[in-house]
Design an enzyme around this catalytic site. Structure first.
Site, mmCIF file in Angstrom:
data_model
loop_
_atom_site.group_PDB
_atom_site.id
_atom_site.type_symbol
_atom_site.label_atom_id
_atom_site.label_comp_id
_atom_site.label_asym_id
_atom_site.label_seq_id
_atom_site.Cartn_x
_atom_site.Cartn_y
_atom_site.Cartn_z
ATOM 1 N N THR A 3 77.027 -8.372 -2.279
ATOM 2 C CA THR A 3 77.943 -7.277 -2.640
ATOM 3 C C THR A 3 79.266 -7.367 -1.883
ATOM 4 O OG1 THR A 3 77.119 -5.958 -0.817
ATOM 5 C CG2 THR A 3 76.034 -5.641 -2.954
ATOM 6 N N SER A 46 69.486 -12.027 9.638
ATOM 7 C CA SER A 46 68.849 -12.123 10.963
ATOM 8 C C SER A 46 69.172 -13.431 11.685
ATOM 9 C CB SER A 46 67.334 -12.042 10.806
ATOM 10 O OG SER A 46 66.862 -13.213 10.132
ATOM 11 N N GLY A 91 80.590 -14.188 1.449
ATOM 12 C CA GLY A 91 79.934 -15.444 1.105
ATOM 13 C C GLY A 91 80.121 -15.867 -0.343
ATOM 14 N N ILE A 115 65.259 -9.176 6.599
ATOM 15 C CA ILE A 115 64.934 -10.589 6.780
ATOM 16 C C ILE A 115 63.962 -10.890 5.648
ATOM 17 C CG2 ILE A 115 63.216 -9.945 8.571
ATOM 18 C CD1 ILE A 115 63.440 -12.791 9.678
ATOM 19 N N SER A 116 64.209 -11.945 4.918
ATOM 20 C CA SER A 116 63.359 -12.257 3.768
ATOM 21 C C SER A 116 61.944 -12.602 4.231
ATOM 22 C CB SER A 116 63.937 -13.435 2.984
ATOM 23 O OG SER A 116 65.232 -13.114 2.528
ATOM 24 N N HIS A 173 61.422 -18.038 2.747
ATOM 25 C CA HIS A 173 62.097 -19.000 3.628
ATOM 26 C C HIS A 173 61.499 -20.396 3.429
ATOM 27 C CE1 HIS A 173 63.290 -15.414 6.346
ATOM 28 N NE2 HIS A 173 64.315 -15.771 5.616
ATOM 29 N N ALA A 216 70.052 -4.357 5.172
ATOM 30 C CA ALA A 216 69.649 -5.760 4.991
ATOM 31 C C ALA A 216 68.184 -5.940 5.388
ATOM 32 C CB ALA A 216 70.527 -6.666 5.835
ATOM 33 N N HIS A 225 78.597 -10.860 5.758
ATOM 34 C CA HIS A 225 79.789 -10.006 5.665
ATOM 35 C C HIS A 225 79.706 -8.747 6.538
ATOM 36 C CE1 HIS A 225 78.363 -7.436 1.974
ATOM 37 N NE2 HIS A 225 77.419 -7.603 2.852
#
Ligand code: SAH
Length: 238
Positions: free
Chosen positions: A233, A89, A150, A59-60, A65, A57, A116
């Site tokens: 996913t 995060s 989600g 953090i964008s 954001h 994963a 998830h």
């Protein structure tokens, strides 16, 4: 656009996003100034780029954001109910919470983060506990993190004024639209297809879709800009 907005402090980063008008709304600016990214992206907190947080994963990037908040801002009012899918995060969950709750107030705003990967749910809680206000948001239940898929939303907290999805979906999951309040807004990256019905995931990039459920219950969809997110996913098998 990544590196242009990077800063050496949280304030500088947010001010740079404001300068290039990626952030226009004063409330979004204040909410992002109120959350130090160092608590969520420890390696290069003020870089305007995604950072790895483990378990595949990221953090964008801060500009994403900021954009998510800008598109959702009318539905992020004190007292709003918000769902943050793929909360990772926990950074954006915290920013949303700043927008829908006022410190010390009794308004009922709440943000539910759904993720998830259980280790990332733990990480988000740890990250929020890094600051006093983050800890208070968790303790008061104004922020909750749930381990779940989600793509199904989280019906126990519905209806939501705003739903944010932080990973690219194969389709506009109908359950998410169902769980929106009327009025309410969904912000979701979706795998591209030229098929307007959005049933196919075949094709190149991903686009942000903004889906409005109007007060009369009618649903309006708008494809707004191209993005690159990790996919939404199945959870990895442990
Ligand atoms: N908003 C987060 C984005 C994290 S990246 C942040 O900026 O920190 C996307 C996240 O979506 C990852 O943490 C990934 O584990 C999660 N994810 C992917 N598929 C999911 C699914 N089906 N249900 C819930 N979370 C999912």
């Amino acid at each position: 656009m990544a590196w242009y907005c990077s800063g050496s402090t949280n304030n500088e980063l947010v001010e740079n996003l404001v300068k290039v008008e990626l952030i226009k709304n004063e409330r979004v600016k204040e909410a992002m100034l109120g959350v130090d990214r160092a608590h969520y992206a420890p390696s290069r907190p003020y870089s305007d780029s995604p950072q790895r947080i483990g378990h595949g994963a990221t953090i964008s990037a801060p500009h994403m954001h900021g954009q998510a908040c800008e598109y959702l801002i009318d539905h992020l009012q004190p007292g709003s109910q918000v769902l943050d899918i793929g909360s990772g995060s926990g950074y954006l969950t915290h920013v949303f919470a700043n927008l829908v709750t006022a410190p010390g107030s009794s308004d009922q705003g709440q943000v539910i983060g759904v993720e998830h990967i259980p280790e990332l749910v733990e990480l988000a809680r740890t990250n929020m506990n890094n600051s006093d206000d983050g800890r208070k948001l968790l303790e008061s239940g104004k922020v909750k993190f749930i381990t779940a898929d989600g793509r199904l939303g989280w019906k126990e907290g519905a209806p939501y004024d705003a739903i944010h999805v932080g990973a690219a979906a194969e389709q506009l999951h109908p359950l998410l639209i169902q769980q929106l309040r009327a009025p309410g807004r969904l912000f979701i990256p979706v795998d591209s297809s030229d098929d307007e019905s959005l049933t196919s995931s075949v094709g190149g990039g991903q686009y942000i879709w903004v889906v409005d459920k109007k007060a009369d219950g009618s649903v309006h969809k708008q494809k707004v800009f191209q993005v690159k997110y990790v996919p939404l996913t199945d959870a990895p098998r442990s």
